[in-house]
Design a protein around this motif. Sequence first.
Motif, PDB file in Angstrom:
ATOM      1  N   GLN A   1      83.091 -21.482  45.022  1.00  0.00           N
ATOM      2  CA  GLN A   1      81.821 -22.150  44.713  1.00  0.00           C
ATOM      3  C   GLN A   1      81.385 -23.102  45.829  1.00  0.00           C
ATOM      4  O   GLN A   1      80.189 -23.346  46.005  1.00  0.00           O
ATOM      5  CB  GLN A   1      81.970 -22.932  43.400  1.00  0.00           C
ATOM      6  N   VAL A   2      82.334 -23.638  46.596  1.00  0.00           N
ATOM      7  CA  VAL A   2      81.975 -24.523  47.706  1.00  0.00           C
ATOM      8  C   VAL A   2      81.236 -23.734  48.776  1.00  0.00           C
ATOM      9  O   VAL A   2      80.234 -24.190  49.329  1.00  0.00           O
ATOM     10  CB  VAL A   2      83.230 -25.200  48.288  1.00  0.00           C
ATOM     11  N   ARG A   3      81.726 -22.544  49.075  1.00  0.00           N
ATOM     12  CA  ARG A   3      81.016 -21.684  50.011  1.00  0.00           C
ATOM     13  C   ARG A   3      79.656 -21.298  49.427  1.00  0.00           C
ATOM     14  O   ARG A   3      78.642 -21.227  50.125  1.00  0.00           O
ATOM     15  CB  ARG A   3      81.854 -20.435  50.304  1.00  0.00           C
ATOM     16  N   GLY A   4      79.615 -21.075  48.113  1.00  0.00           N
ATOM     17  CA  GLY A   4      78.393 -20.627  47.459  1.00  0.00           C
ATOM     18  C   GLY A   4      77.268 -21.635  47.474  1.00  0.00           C
ATOM     19  O   GLY A   4      76.098 -21.268  47.354  1.00  0.00           O
ATOM     20  N   GLU A   5      77.582 -22.941  47.631  1.00  0.00           N
ATOM     21  CA  GLU A   5      76.504 -23.937  47.654  1.00  0.00           C
ATOM     22  C   GLU A   5      75.987 -24.187  49.066  1.00  0.00           C
ATOM     23  O   GLU A   5      75.119 -25.024  49.277  1.00  0.00           O
ATOM     24  CB  GLU A   5      76.957 -25.243  47.011  1.00  0.00           C
ATOM     25  N   GLN A   6      76.510 -23.451  50.041  1.00  0.00           N
ATOM     26  CA  GLN A   6      76.098 -23.632  51.425  1.00  0.00           C
ATOM     27  C   GLN A   6      75.431 -22.361  51.958  1.00  0.00           C
ATOM     28  O   GLN A   6      75.817 -21.257  51.607  1.00  0.00           O
ATOM     29  CB  GLN A   6      77.317 -23.950  52.305  1.00  0.00           C
ATOM     30  N   VAL A   7      74.453 -22.569  52.817  1.00  0.00           N
ATOM     31  CA  VAL A   7      73.852 -21.461  53.554  1.00  0.00           C
ATOM     32  C   VAL A   7      74.551 -21.400  54.906  1.00  0.00           C
ATOM     33  O   VAL A   7      74.580 -22.379  55.647  1.00  0.00           O
ATOM     34  CB  VAL A   7      72.336 -21.677  53.750  1.00  0.00           C
ATOM     35  N   HIS A   8      75.137 -20.248  55.209  1.00  0.00           N
ATOM     36  CA  HIS A   8      75.852 -20.104  56.480  1.00  0.00           C
ATOM     37  C   HIS A   8      74.875 -19.897  57.639  1.00  0.00           C
ATOM     38  O   HIS A   8      74.034 -19.002  57.609  1.00  0.00           O
ATOM     39  CB  HIS A   8      76.806 -18.909  56.410  1.00  0.00           C
ATOM     40  N   LEU A   9      75.023 -20.742  58.636  1.00  0.00           N
ATOM     41  CA  LEU A   9      74.252 -20.642  59.869  1.00  0.00           C
ATOM     42  C   LEU A   9      75.220 -20.239  60.977  1.00  0.00           C
ATOM     43  O   LEU A   9      76.132 -20.999  61.313  1.00  0.00           O
ATOM     44  CB  LEU A   9      73.614 -21.995  60.205  1.00  0.00           C
ATOM     45  N   PRO A  10      75.067 -19.040  61.556  1.00  0.00           N
ATOM     46  CA  PRO A  10      76.003 -18.639  62.611  1.00  0.00           C
ATOM     47  C   PRO A  10      75.720 -19.387  63.903  1.00  0.00           C
ATOM     48  O   PRO A  10      74.578 -19.703  64.216  1.00  0.00           O
ATOM     49  CB  PRO A  10      75.732 -17.142  62.764  1.00  0.00           C
ATOM     50  N   TYR A  11      76.787 -19.667  64.655  1.00  0.00           N
ATOM     51  CA  TYR A  11      76.635 -20.379  65.926  1.00  0.00           C
ATOM     52  C   TYR A  11      77.634 -19.803  66.921  1.00  0.00           C
ATOM     53  O   TYR A  11      78.800 -19.607  66.592  1.00  0.00           O
ATOM     54  CB  TYR A  11      76.878 -21.878  65.750  1.00  0.00           C
TER      55      TYR A  11
ATOM     56  N   ARG B   1      78.793 -33.407  50.857  1.00  0.00           N
ATOM     57  CA  ARG B   1      78.996 -33.572  49.420  1.00  0.00           C
ATOM     58  C   ARG B   1      80.398 -34.095  49.131  1.00  0.00           C
ATOM     59  O   ARG B   1      81.353 -33.782  49.842  1.00  0.00           O
ATOM     60  CB  ARG B   1      78.853 -32.214  48.706  1.00  0.00           C
ATOM     61  N   PHE B   2      80.503 -34.895  48.058  1.00  0.00           N
ATOM     62  CA  PHE B   2      81.801 -35.207  47.468  1.00  0.00           C
ATOM     63  C   PHE B   2      81.830 -34.586  46.084  1.00  0.00           C
ATOM     64  O   PHE B   2      80.957 -34.851  45.256  1.00  0.00           O
ATOM     65  CB  PHE B   2      82.038 -36.714  47.356  1.00  0.00           C
ATOM     66  N   HIS B   3      82.835 -33.743  45.843  1.00  0.00           N
ATOM     67  CA  HIS B   3      82.965 -33.076  44.549  1.00  0.00           C
ATOM     68  C   HIS B   3      84.259 -33.482  43.859  1.00  0.00           C
ATOM     69  O   HIS B   3      85.319 -33.567  44.498  1.00  0.00           O
ATOM     70  CB  HIS B   3      82.968 -31.550  44.717  1.00  0.00           C
ATOM     71  N   LYS B   4      84.149 -33.726  42.581  1.00  0.00           N
ATOM     72  CA  LYS B   4      85.315 -33.909  41.710  1.00  0.00           C
ATOM     73  C   LYS B   4      85.373 -32.678  40.812  1.00  0.00           C
ATOM     74  O   LYS B   4      84.642 -32.565  39.833  1.00  0.00           O
ATOM     75  CB  LYS B   4      85.160 -35.193  40.889  1.00  0.00           C
TER      76      LYS B   4
ATOM     77  N   VAL C   1      91.272 -33.577  41.206  1.00  0.00           N
ATOM     78  CA  VAL C   1      90.976 -32.474  42.126  1.00  0.00           C
ATOM     79  C   VAL C   1      89.669 -32.837  42.836  1.00  0.00           C
ATOM     80  O   VAL C   1      88.597 -32.818  42.222  1.00  0.00           O
ATOM     81  CB  VAL C   1      90.838 -31.123  41.409  1.00  0.00           C
ATOM     82  N   VAL C   2      89.764 -33.184  44.118  1.00  0.00           N
ATOM     83  CA  VAL C   2      88.617 -33.746  44.829  1.00  0.00           C
ATOM     84  C   VAL C   2      88.476 -33.123  46.211  1.00  0.00           C
ATOM     85  O   VAL C   2      89.417 -32.542  46.756  1.00  0.00           O
ATOM     86  CB  VAL C   2      88.768 -35.283  44.981  1.00  0.00           C
ATOM     87  N   GLY C   3      87.274 -33.264  46.767  1.00  0.00           N
ATOM     88  CA  GLY C   3      87.078 -32.762  48.119  1.00  0.00           C
ATOM     89  C   GLY C   3      85.704 -33.087  48.667  1.00  0.00           C
ATOM     90  O   GLY C   3      84.740 -33.263  47.909  1.00  0.00           O
ATOM     91  N   PHE C   4      85.620 -33.179  49.991  1.00  0.00           N
ATOM     92  CA  PHE C   4      84.352 -33.298  50.706  1.00  0.00           C
ATOM     93  C   PHE C   4      84.031 -31.953  51.352  1.00  0.00           C
ATOM     94  O   PHE C   4      84.932 -31.196  51.732  1.00  0.00           O
ATOM     95  CB  PHE C   4      84.442 -34.359  51.809  1.00  0.00           C
TER      96      PHE C   4
ATOM     97  N   PRO D   1      78.442 -40.361  46.701  1.00  0.00           N
ATOM     98  CA  PRO D   1      78.562 -40.280  45.243  1.00  0.00           C
ATOM     99  C   PRO D   1      79.074 -38.904  44.825  1.00  0.00           C
ATOM    100  O   PRO D   1      78.974 -37.932  45.574  1.00  0.00           O
ATOM    101  CB  PRO D   1      77.117 -40.500  44.767  1.00  0.00           C
ATOM    102  N   THR D   2      79.621 -38.840  43.638  1.00  0.00           N
ATOM    103  CA  THR D   2      80.050 -37.552  43.096  1.00  0.00           C
ATOM    104  C   THR D   2      78.834 -36.694  42.792  1.00  0.00           C
ATOM    105  O   THR D   2      77.843 -37.166  42.231  1.00  0.00           O
ATOM    106  CB  THR D   2      80.863 -37.750  41.803  1.00  0.00           C
ATOM    107  N   SER D   3      78.894 -35.426  43.173  1.00  0.00           N
ATOM    108  CA  SER D   3      77.790 -34.514  42.875  1.00  0.00           C
ATOM    109  C   SER D   3      78.341 -33.220  42.309  1.00  0.00           C
ATOM    110  O   SER D   3      79.472 -32.820  42.612  1.00  0.00           O
ATOM    111  CB  SER D   3      76.956 -34.225  44.130  1.00  0.00           C
TER     112      SER D   3
END
Length: 427
Positions: free
Chosen positions: A247-257, A351-354, A359-362, A396-398
Amino acid sequence: MLNDPRSHGLWEKTAPQPPVTEPLSGAMSADVVIVGGGYTGLSSALHLAEAGTRVVLLEGNEIGFGGAGRNVGLINAGMWVMPDDVPGVLGPVYGERLLDILGNGPQLVMALIDKHQIACELERNGTLHCAVGAEGFKEIEARCSQWASRGAPVSVLDAEETRRRVGSAGYSGSLLDLRAGTLQPLAYARGLAHAAIRAGATLHTGSRVTDTSRDGSRWVVKTAGGSVTADWIIVSTDAYSTGPWQQVRGEQVHLPYFNFATVPLGDNLCKSILPAREGVWDTKEVLSSFRMDQAGRLVFGSVGALRNTGAAIHKGWARRSLKRLFPQLGDVEFECEWYGKIGMTDDALPRFHKFADNVVGFSGYNGRGIAPGTTFGKSLAAHILGEIGESDLPLPTSAVGAPRFRAAKEMWYEAGAQIAHLAESRF
């Protein structure tokens, strides 16, 4: 890595060796299990282990496999978002807190490199955000004013001073940020890994997490070869997330570089192109970036993926652009080429997710991973150690979101970069 010369290119070729690690085998117990061997995970592991915490880090591939081993190597302060706009998105408390902690992020990176004697080609002479045309100059003036009002050591350079520092007459000016610098990104990641192990952390590579479950109040994190039971889980997989945190990958749009690295340039060219070794990027919508490595290779990159038709299109663009920016180069040979994915959020902020209790992560670094990843890793360690509360974290938590038309946007970024690079420098 994984027998792919286009995954890490020059950085894999020139980085010191990583620590010797093995896949997880059997059952282990720890205080904290960290998932992901990039800057955030490694910084968390280092700071927790230094405090005496039992830490096990699980990396699905190799240390620095994701963005940590593929990026340009600019140690930038802040994010892409204009400083004055950040409090408008996050509110005044979190907004100014994030600006402060990320503004000081490069200082933390350099302090860790010094403390642990990490050999990663560190250059401390700042970065140059180069303006293209009048509109670009207005942009860097505004950015400079907003950072300067917060006490940052930034200044706007005119076209002539920019030409002297860059070695090109292609820019109308630049923003010099003396907080920033450059490094060899994969070497830095491997250096953090060595430091974490010396501090007492246990690192396992080739250990992709497949599942998690609860055992009373503790978490059980499983791989194909074993499991780790721990009180806390830090999720630090970001744009390369798979498995339980897809789901973390799913909330991001991948921009190739992508990046191309020239062969080492001669002494005369090194004296005329970036003689002080600042890192550079420009204000164009499809931006370009470049910097020198320690051996005098010019590393030049932009948006796009080096696959299918993109490989030839972007290489042709890079040759034309270098000739236009630096006529003194002549016909240049490329020694290495590689590309990766930048995870973009809908507001260009992290983002900061709980994800659950303990179970946490940026995530969501938007192309600014080195200083934010290192800084956020330290913040997670401080939170788990009880030194700061959840409300004292930089963000903040999102909830984990899902951007609209993600797949279509990713296809357009890749195709649009090819269109832009086909047209640029031809007319």
